[in-house]
Design a protein around this motif. Structure first.
Motif, short mmCIF file in Angstrom:
data_model
loop_
_atom_site.label_atom_id
_atom_site.label_comp_id
_atom_site.label_asym_id
_atom_site.label_seq_id
_atom_site.Cartn_x
_atom_site.Cartn_y
_atom_site.Cartn_z
N THR A 97 -16.45 -15.78 4.59
CA THR A 97 -16.34 -14.64 5.52
C THR A 97 -15.62 -15.03 6.80
N GLU A 112 -9.92 -9.83 5.15
CA GLU A 112 -10.40 -8.52 5.61
C GLU A 112 -11.51 -8.08 4.66
N GLU A 113 -12.34 -7.17 5.10
CA GLU A 113 -13.56 -6.82 4.35
C GLU A 113 -13.29 -6.43 2.90
N LYS A 114 -12.33 -5.52 2.69
CA LYS A 114 -12.05 -5.02 1.34
C LYS A 114 -11.45 -6.12 0.47
N THR A 115 -10.55 -6.91 1.07
CA THR A 115 -9.90 -8.01 0.34
C THR A 115 -10.93 -9.04 -0.08
N GLU A 168 -14.08 -8.57 -0.64
CA GLU A 168 -14.89 -7.97 -1.71
C GLU A 168 -14.19 -8.18 -3.07
N THR A 169 -12.89 -7.88 -3.09
CA THR A 169 -12.08 -8.03 -4.31
C THR A 169 -12.07 -9.48 -4.75
N LYS A 203 -15.45 -10.70 -6.11
CA LYS A 203 -15.71 -10.13 -7.44
C LYS A 203 -15.01 -10.97 -8.51
N GLY A 262 -2.59 -0.85 -4.18
CA GLY A 262 -3.38 -1.13 -2.96
C GLY A 262 -3.34 -2.56 -2.46
N LYS A 286 -2.41 -5.54 -0.25
CA LYS A 286 -1.84 -5.72 1.09
C LYS A 286 -0.99 -6.97 1.08
N SER A 307 -1.10 -7.98 6.17
CA SER A 307 -2.31 -8.71 6.60
C SER A 307 -2.10 -9.31 8.00
#
Length: 567
Positions: A298, A303-306, A308-309, A312, A538, A540, A545
């Motif tokens: 972290t 970035e938050e969404k990146t 998360e991806t 996963k 989607g 980036k 970035s």
């Protein structure tokens, strides 16, 4: 772990300042890296330093102090020798009458208080400060006061004269000159100054008429001093002796390692490479600071969404994850943070690295030795007979390594590796050019991440600057968003060595291999077509970035351009 640490941890959990899970993680870090529990909690970001000192102050019933806001008089510093302050983690702060006020990380240490009373003859009054603050104060008042000028003043002009004609140099003379007190002091100071300035590399470079010392700080090289050229053999020999290298061999490159112990809990490794040049031996030292290794995903710059991806993908049971970027772009740190996230007692993790930069507890790390046939491909084959769950291959350089890695990814293993490409989509073309079949790439690769390291603008001297809207539009900012950007610039101060930058942050381009992208790969799509399709889904880009970091006031326009010039 000491009972004091255990008690502190329990109290912090009871006060709800940390969670039991965070305590467990900090205890694991303490077992691996040493240091106090409080230091590990603040290093991992579970607790702010001021929260910890406020808690300790309340717990021990003594006042707390912020050492960074204090200027301690030299007369006070002289009251306690360096050995004592390092041993007990204390710093003298002030004196009133017959009472000496001392900042301590552990106010319950009666032995330290008695020791100080005996040494100084003063009564001791204790205040509490964080371990990091005390370490920084020791560094500032006990080490930083020695300058290059002080050390150079210790040389007599006729002290060290080494003939430049190589064949005339006597090895015994070299050993003697390398052990001379001023040379030892100078080399120690170069190493300590590099640590203090946060350098990642030290370059000792001989030329015809001068010797140059440079540090790489936040990715950029800065010249720090030019010792007299006659010292070049003595300095090189001293570094070779410290690295356990052969000082008689001056025609071939050599690799070695220096381990320095700094204070009680900190160790610093230097990876040393000696290279013969026409004017003498150039020495390059890479600083490896285990305590600064950022293993928390972290905090890397996602970035938050990146993030998360990315998380996963790394938690998939099998497949291949590739991180790409030029040398020194932080790929190893990103992969180590992934391993740290996945490092559970239920997983068997093996890594093939060249070289092994940091030792990680719970992970089987293998150092490559090409000269005896232990390369990435042979290590990878051996790993597959070791019942692995997760495999890290330092770099995919050839068809053989790529083929074995991809087959491992297809047969139920998670494979992590790096490539030298400019962006995520071009990594697919690189694998195909190596000779890997498109259907194998499409079915094995889960995610490709490209990254760069961008310098952070110095928090202490940054200020907003006026930028023409067109300059931002030319960078790729949408005209409607120009007004939302407040561009920052550092003017240069003591904190950042007058550079305007302090520290670095990674920028990422994360391409997930979706079903559509797999189709594109199978149909032989170009890098540009892959990039367009990934962006449509989607992704980036590195430039996008970097612009987000610019918008958040983390960096400057110059850094955005420098790091993402080809994007």
């Amino acid at each position: 772990m000491s009972s004091d640490s255990s008690r502190l941890g329990e109290l912090l959990v009871r006060e709800k300042l940390i969670t039991p899970l965070q305590l467990q993680k900090a205890i694991e870090e303490q077992k691996t890296h040493g240091g106090r529990l409080g230091y590990q909690l603040t290093r991992l970001g579970f607790l702010e330093e001021n929260e910890l000192t406020a808690f300790l102050s309340k717990q021990y019933g003594v006042p707390s102090i912020n050492l960074s806001e204090f200027d301690i008089e030299p007369d006070i510093i002289k009251l306690l020798p360096k050995e004592v302050v390092q041993k007990h983690q204390v710093i003298p702060v002030n004196r009133t009458g017959s009472t000496l006020i001392v900042a301590m990380t552990d106010p319950s240490n009666i032995f330290a208080i008695d020791d100080i009373k005996f040494l100084t003859g003063y009564n001791v009054e204790v205040v509490v400060a964080s371990e990091q603050a005390v370490q920084e104060a020791v560094e500032k008042y006990y080490t930083a006061n020695v300058t290059f000028d002080d050390v150079m003043g210790g040389f007599d002009d006729e002290d060290i004269e080494v003939n430049d004609a190589d064949e005339d140099i006597d090895i015994l003379d070299l050993e003697k000159s390398a052990g001379d007190a001023p040379v030892v002091k100078l080399v120690n100071l170069i190493l300590m100054d590099a640590i203090r300035k946060g350098a990642s590399d030290i370059h000792v470079e001989p030329y015809e008429k001068q010797l140059r010392i440079r540090y790489r700080i936040d990715g950029m090289l800065y010249e720090v001093m030019k010792p007299p050229v006659k010292l070049k053999h003595a300095i090189t020999s001293r570094l070779k002796i410290m690295s356990s290298l052969d000082i008689a061999e001056r025609r071939l490159p050599q690799d070695g390692r220096i381990k320095l112990k700094l204070g009680k809990n900190k160790e610093m490794d230097f990876r040393v490479n000696v290279l013969p040049t026409i004017w003498g031996e150039k020495v390059c030292l890479r600083l490896l600071d285990k305590s600064n290794l950022q293993l928390d995903m972290t905090k890397l710059g996602f970035e938050e969404k990146t993030l998360e991806t990315f998380k996963k993908a790394v938690h998939q049971p099998y497949g291949m994850i590739l991180i790409t970027g030029p040398t020194g772009s932080g790929k190893t740190t990103t992969l180590y943070s992934v391993l740290s996230e996945l490092n559970k007692s239920t997983h068997n993790i093996s890594t093939a690295e060249d070289p092994v930069e940091y030792n990680l507890f719970g992970i089987n790390q293998v150092q490559m030795h090409d000269d005896i046939g232990l390369n990435f491909a042979s290590a990878l084959r051996a790993f597959l007979r070791q019942d692995p769950d997760i495999i890290l291959v330092g770099e995919i350089r050839d068809f053989e390594t790529a083929e074995i890695g991809i087959k491992a990814a297809l047969t139920g293993h998670l494979v992590l590796s790096t490539l030298h490409t400019n962006d995520a989509p071009s990594s697919v073309s690189r694998l195909l050019n190596m000779g890997i079949e498109p259907f194998l790439v499409a079915s094995s690769v889960l995610l490709i991440g490209a990254q760069r390291l961008m310098r952070r603008v110095c928090a202490d001297c940054k200020a907003p600057i006026e930028v023409p809207p067109q300059a931002l539009i030319d960078l790729g900012v949408h005209p409607d968003e120009v007004d939302t950007y407040v561009v920052q610039q550092g003017s240069g101060c003591r904190t950042c060595n007058n550079t305007g930058y302090k520290g670095r942050v990674a920028v990422y381009e994360i391409m997930v291999m979706s079903e559509e992208l797999r189709e594109y790969v199978l149909n032989g799509a170009s890098t540009l077509e892959l990039k367009r399709e990934a962006a449509r889904q989607g992704m980036k880009t590195l430039r996008m970035s970097a612009l987000t970091k610019l918008k958040e006031g983390m960096t400057t326009i110059e850094e955005v351009v420098r790091c993402t010039a080809g994007d």
